[in-house]
Design a protein around this motif. Structure first.
Motif, mmCIF file in Angstrom:
data_model
loop_
_atom_site.group_PDB
_atom_site.id
_atom_site.type_symbol
_atom_site.label_atom_id
_atom_site.label_comp_id
_atom_site.label_asym_id
_atom_site.label_seq_id
_atom_site.Cartn_x
_atom_site.Cartn_y
_atom_site.Cartn_z
ATOM 1 N N TYR A 62 40.708 -10.670 8.786
ATOM 2 C CA TYR A 62 42.008 -11.263 9.076
ATOM 3 C C TYR A 62 42.814 -11.338 7.794
ATOM 4 O O TYR A 62 42.276 -11.380 6.689
ATOM 5 N N ASP A 63 44.133 -11.333 7.965
ATOM 6 C CA ASP A 63 45.053 -11.314 6.831
ATOM 7 C C ASP A 63 45.535 -12.724 6.522
ATOM 8 O O ASP A 63 45.801 -13.507 7.434
ATOM 9 N N LEU A 64 45.630 -13.061 5.244
ATOM 10 C CA LEU A 64 46.211 -14.333 4.836
ATOM 11 C C LEU A 64 47.736 -14.284 4.846
ATOM 12 O O LEU A 64 48.390 -15.317 4.907
ATOM 13 N N ASN A 65 48.295 -13.074 4.784
ATOM 14 C CA ASN A 65 49.743 -12.908 4.851
ATOM 15 C C ASN A 65 50.219 -13.073 6.291
ATOM 16 O O ASN A 65 49.476 -12.768 7.233
ATOM 17 N N PRO A 66 51.438 -13.545 6.484
ATOM 18 C CA PRO A 66 51.934 -13.759 7.851
ATOM 19 C C PRO A 66 52.321 -12.457 8.537
ATOM 20 O O PRO A 66 52.717 -11.489 7.885
ATOM 21 N N ASP A 67 52.184 -12.441 9.860
ATOM 22 C CA ASP A 67 52.731 -11.344 10.653
ATOM 23 C C ASP A 67 54.252 -11.434 10.622
ATOM 24 O O ASP A 67 54.827 -12.472 10.273
ATOM 25 N N GLU A 68 54.894 -10.372 11.024
ATOM 26 C CA GLU A 68 56.348 -10.365 11.077
ATOM 27 C C GLU A 68 56.831 -11.470 12.018
ATOM 28 O O GLU A 68 56.357 -11.595 13.146
ATOM 29 N N GLY A 69 57.744 -12.292 11.540
ATOM 30 C CA GLY A 69 58.274 -13.374 12.347
ATOM 31 C C GLY A 69 57.531 -14.681 12.160
ATOM 32 O O GLY A 69 58.027 -15.735 12.577
ATOM 33 N N GLU A 70 56.341 -14.640 11.558
ATOM 34 C CA GLU A 70 55.587 -15.862 11.305
ATOM 35 C C GLU A 70 55.954 -16.430 9.938
ATOM 36 O O GLU A 70 56.428 -15.704 9.056
ATOM 37 N N GLN A 71 55.699 -17.722 9.786
ATOM 38 C CA GLN A 71 55.963 -18.356 8.501
ATOM 39 C C GLN A 71 54.689 -18.359 7.660
ATOM 40 O O GLN A 71 53.573 -18.353 8.182
ATOM 41 N N THR A 72 54.881 -18.373 6.370
ATOM 42 C CA THR A 72 53.755 -18.295 5.440
ATOM 43 C C THR A 72 52.943 -19.587 5.461
ATOM 44 O O THR A 72 53.496 -20.681 5.485
ATOM 45 N N ARG A 73 51.619 -19.459 5.439
ATOM 46 C CA ARG A 73 50.747 -20.622 5.361
ATOM 47 C C ARG A 73 51.050 -21.411 4.089
ATOM 48 O O ARG A 73 51.458 -20.853 3.074
ATOM 49 N N ALA A 74 50.792 -22.721 4.155
ATOM 50 C CA ALA A 74 51.145 -23.604 3.044
ATOM 51 C C ALA A 74 50.470 -23.189 1.741
ATOM 52 O O ALA A 74 51.107 -23.161 0.685
ATOM 53 N N ALA A 75 49.175 -22.878 1.798
ATOM 54 C CA ALA A 75 48.450 -22.538 0.564
ATOM 55 C C ALA A 75 48.998 -21.267 -0.064
ATOM 56 O O ALA A 75 49.188 -21.189 -1.285
ATOM 57 N N LEU A 76 49.270 -20.260 0.754
ATOM 58 C CA LEU A 76 49.810 -19.006 0.229
ATOM 59 C C LEU A 76 51.226 -19.213 -0.294
ATOM 60 O O LEU A 76 51.610 -18.636 -1.323
ATOM 61 N N ASN A 77 52.009 -20.035 0.403
ATOM 62 C CA ASN A 77 53.354 -20.351 -0.056
ATOM 63 C C ASN A 77 53.316 -20.947 -1.459
ATOM 64 O O ASN A 77 54.073 -20.560 -2.357
ATOM 65 N N LEU A 78 52.400 -21.894 -1.668
ATOM 66 C CA LEU A 78 52.225 -22.487 -2.993
ATOM 67 C C LEU A 78 51.818 -21.441 -4.023
ATOM 68 O O LEU A 78 52.350 -21.390 -5.131
ATOM 69 N N TYR A 79 50.861 -20.623 -3.646
ATOM 70 C CA TYR A 79 50.336 -19.630 -4.589
ATOM 71 C C TYR A 79 51.440 -18.665 -5.034
ATOM 72 O O TYR A 79 51.554 -18.338 -6.219
ATOM 73 N N GLU A 80 52.240 -18.223 -4.085
ATOM 74 C CA GLU A 80 53.311 -17.287 -4.422
ATOM 75 C C GLU A 80 54.381 -17.956 -5.288
ATOM 76 O O GLU A 80 54.876 -17.359 -6.251
ATOM 77 N N LYS A 81 54.722 -19.206 -4.962
ATOM 78 C CA LYS A 81 55.794 -19.881 -5.704
ATOM 79 C C LYS A 81 55.373 -20.304 -7.101
ATOM 80 O O LYS A 81 56.126 -20.181 -8.058
ATOM 81 N N VAL A 82 54.154 -20.823 -7.214
ATOM 82 C CA VAL A 82 53.724 -21.395 -8.492
ATOM 83 C C VAL A 82 53.128 -20.350 -9.420
ATOM 84 O O VAL A 82 53.395 -20.340 -10.624
ATOM 85 N N TYR A 83 52.335 -19.439 -8.867
ATOM 86 C CA TYR A 83 51.621 -18.477 -9.717
ATOM 87 C C TYR A 83 52.199 -17.067 -9.660
ATOM 88 O O TYR A 83 51.811 -16.213 -10.447
#
Length: 466
Positions: A62-83
């Motif tokens: 399974y993918d941690l990235n969202p499908d098209e139209g889905e919103q990003t999971r909280a942990a991944l959102n943090l990871y992308e923004k902070v790191y």
């Protein structure tokens, strides 16, 4: 840390904890690596010479990235923004995940992170699939308050003086579902009330089932569902334990023996029912008092039994014990052997833990869970009540439920595995439930089973204690 708290506080998506799904890699490219600063919503570019330092190759079904139209999971959102990192997804089927991992490691292909599976630990360390996370404790801020509630679980997984598994949350506790319409109507008492009063133990459990079955004119049963291993672990003992850096065969534990004999007693007295068509939710014919499963079966159980006032209670604690033990899923990721992205994986684990402890995310998860799913006629197909949700949340509280892990579960097919779905090919731990509950003709007694299983367990343990 302050920046991370500010960022997570700003995340308001209600789909933060939506189901993970399989899809191709849709990660957005980043042109810099970001690190936390003291101002919310800002990031400082670092390590410009290595733009992809924090990118992680994720091998899973399974993918941690969202499908098209889905919103990003909280942990991944943090990871992308902070790191400033991204997750590069490599698909593998669940069945072939370790075959593909071993092939990729042998070929020196990129693979950094994969899901934790308790059935491949410590087996995966023996096969050089993983590396410990201890060198990256500072990156995860293991001494900070965010990890306080998970310290007991992290300690349970310590192996050979190292930490390959860092659980960031727990889920899917095994519990018993019952109908208060039944228990109140037959004056059996309320199991959840007994639990809150500290009186919910094996004795109360079996007495209540005996009374329920004895009250009926037709066919009645005390319990069905999945609970054999949970019963064993309610003693606080495991078939294989880790002690002083070594694995130890513990099948001769008197406490485990008492649990196994309790299971055999449920079968012999016909309190336990194992139907050919395994029930996916609480039986709607109301002939069974307790149904053992996790929360994924509860919504449908409510939908099928809307007028039965279903409630949940943990599996009872062993008589004389002052503890309830957590039996469920430990959520974690593993750092692949040979990966040079240890800091990135550690940072991602930190983000998972921050998301799990964010009150906004906790509230969002609860709101989503309590949403009623209706069919086209408007009738509720699936729902969880707030009372049930709050009770299950308590069953996942490791300050109230002591974490436990049986190393035998992760020592290969001979110890735990379905084989060809026969007694002769299943793993030893699977066959405990079979011999005591389902196929009692396979073992005359618990003592006979334990004596026959001991040499195989000793042989498997030898591989790890070299």
């Amino acid at each position: 840390m302050n920046n991370l708290k500010r960022i997570i506080a700003s995340i308001t998506t209600m789909a933060a904890f939506s189901s993970l799904c399989v899809s191709c890699d849709k990660s957005k490219k980043n042109d810099s690596t970001a690190s936390p600063t003291t101002e919310a919503g800002t990031a400082e570019t670092t390590e410009a010479a290595d733009l992809h330092k924090m990118d992680i190759t994720w091998l899973a079904d399974y993918d941690l990235n969202p499908d098209e139209g889905e919103q990003t999971r909280a942990a991944l959102n943090l990871y992308e923004k902070v790191y400033g990192g991204k997750i590069n997804y490599v698909y593998t089927s669940h069945k072939e995940r370790y075959e593909n991992l071993d092939r990729m490691l042998a070929a020196d292909e990129d693979v950094d992170m994969l899901p934790f599976d308790m059935h491949d630990f410590p087996n995966g360390t023996l096969k050089n699939r993983y590396q410990p996370l201890d060198p990256y404790f500072d990156k995860m801020e293991m001494d900070s308050d965010i990890w306080t509630d998970m310290k007991s679980a992290i300690d349970v997984f310590a192996y050979d003086k190292q930490h390959y598994v860092i659980p960031y949350s727990v889920s899917e506790p095994i519990f018993l579902t019952y109908s208060r319409k039944i228990t109140e109507g037959e004056s059996l008492g309320d199991p959840y009330t007994l639990y809150k009063e500290g009186k919910w133990d094996w004795k109360a459990f079996t007495e209540m089932m005996n009374e329920f079955v004895g009250n009926g004119n037709g066919t009645r049963y005390g319990i069905q569902g999945v609970f054999g291993e949970t019963a064993i672990y309610s003693t606080g003992q495991t078939i294989v334990r880790h002690e002083d850096g070594k694995l130890v065969n513990n099948i001769g534990s008197p406490e485990i023996g008492k649990a196994a004999e309790m299971l055999r007693g449920l079968s012999d007295s016909r309190l336990y029912y194992n139907p050919k068509d395994f029930p996916s939710n609480f039986p709607s014919n109301h002939s069974t008092l307790f149904y053992a499963m996790s929360d994924w079966a509860l919504g449908a159980s409510n939908g099928e039994n809307r007028d039965m006032d279903l409630m949940v209670v943990p599996f009872p604690k062993a008589e004389g014990s002052d503890k309830n033990y957590f039996s469920g899923t430990y959520n974690a990721v593993m750092l692949a052997a040979g990966s040079e992205k240890g800091e990135a994986v550690a940072a991602y684990i930190r983000c998972e833990r921050l998301a799990a402890t964010s009150q906004k995310m906790i509230d969002a998860e609860k709101k989503e869970a309590l949403e009623v799913k209706n069919n086209v006629d408007g009738n509720s197909l699936s729902f969880i009540t707030e009372e049930q949700y709050d009770a299950i949340s308590e069953f996942k509280d490791l300050s109230k439920f002591t974490p436990i892990f049986d190393f035998g579960l992760g020592m290969g097919e001979k110890m735990w595995g379905y084989g060809e779905y026969s007694y002769e090919t299943r793993g030893v731990i699977n066959n405990i439930t079979a011999a005591m509950l389902d196929e009692t003709d396979k073992a005359e007694s618990w003592q006979a089973f334990a004596e026959s299983a001991k040499p195989l367990i000793d042989s498997e343990i030898t591989k790890y204690n070299k």
